[in-house]
Write an enzyme that holds these catalytic residues in place. Structure first.
Site: not given
Ligand code: THU
Length: 132
Positions: A42, A44, A53, A55, A85, A88
């Site tokens: 991920n 941000e 994310c 994935e 999520c 994704c």
């Molecule tokens: N996130 C992911 O990378 N993958 C997931 O399956 C769920 C959420 C990340 C997005 C964000 O940077 C952090 O987790 C919190 O939501």
């Protein structure tokens, strides 16, 4: 490659997650049908909605390298279980509705590392497909 090996690649990739806002670090390892593994984390952003994310990062890397067929994706969020999520799920459905989704946390003392395996179609039974 077996599920445990793929999951361990996701765990290693997770070290590169950029998550200064949520501090929730996620790593993914996407296994293409030809055996190539694409990792993702991920990433941000100060403008929170611009976050991507782990994935989708892995998928974007794979698709942009020309891969189109996928077998499995392992997702590591460390000591907590983490399923993809909704965004994704739909993103992956475009390319691999039947993809196997491997999640932790890793339990070294359990057979197969205690990993959970699901099909994307279980998590997103009727994903959107554009009919024109
Ligand atoms: N996130 C992911 O990378 N993958 C997931 O399956 C769920 C959420 C990340 C997005 C964000 O940077 C952090 O987790 C919190 O939501």
């Amino acid at each position: 490659m077996d599920d445990l090996a793929l999951y361990k690649i996701a765990e290693e990739a997770r070290k590169n997650a950029y998550a200064p806002f949520s501090e929730f670090h996620v790593g993914a390892a996407l296994l293409a049908s030809d055996g190539t593994v694409y990792t993702g984390v991920n990433v941000e952003n100060s403008s929170y909605g611009a976050t991507i994310c782990a994935e989708r990062t892995a998928f974007v890397k794979a698709i942009s390298e020309g891969a189109r067929e996928f077998d499995s994706i392992a997702i590591s969020a460390g000591e907590v279980p983490s399923l993809p999520c909704g965004i994704c799920r739909q993103f992956m459905y475009e390319f691999a509705p039947q993809i196997r989704i491997i999640t932790g946390p890793l339990r070294e003392d359990e057979p197969g590392g205690g990993l959970q395996v699901r099909r994307l179609t279980e998590l997103l039974p009727e994903g959107f497909v554009l009919e024109r």
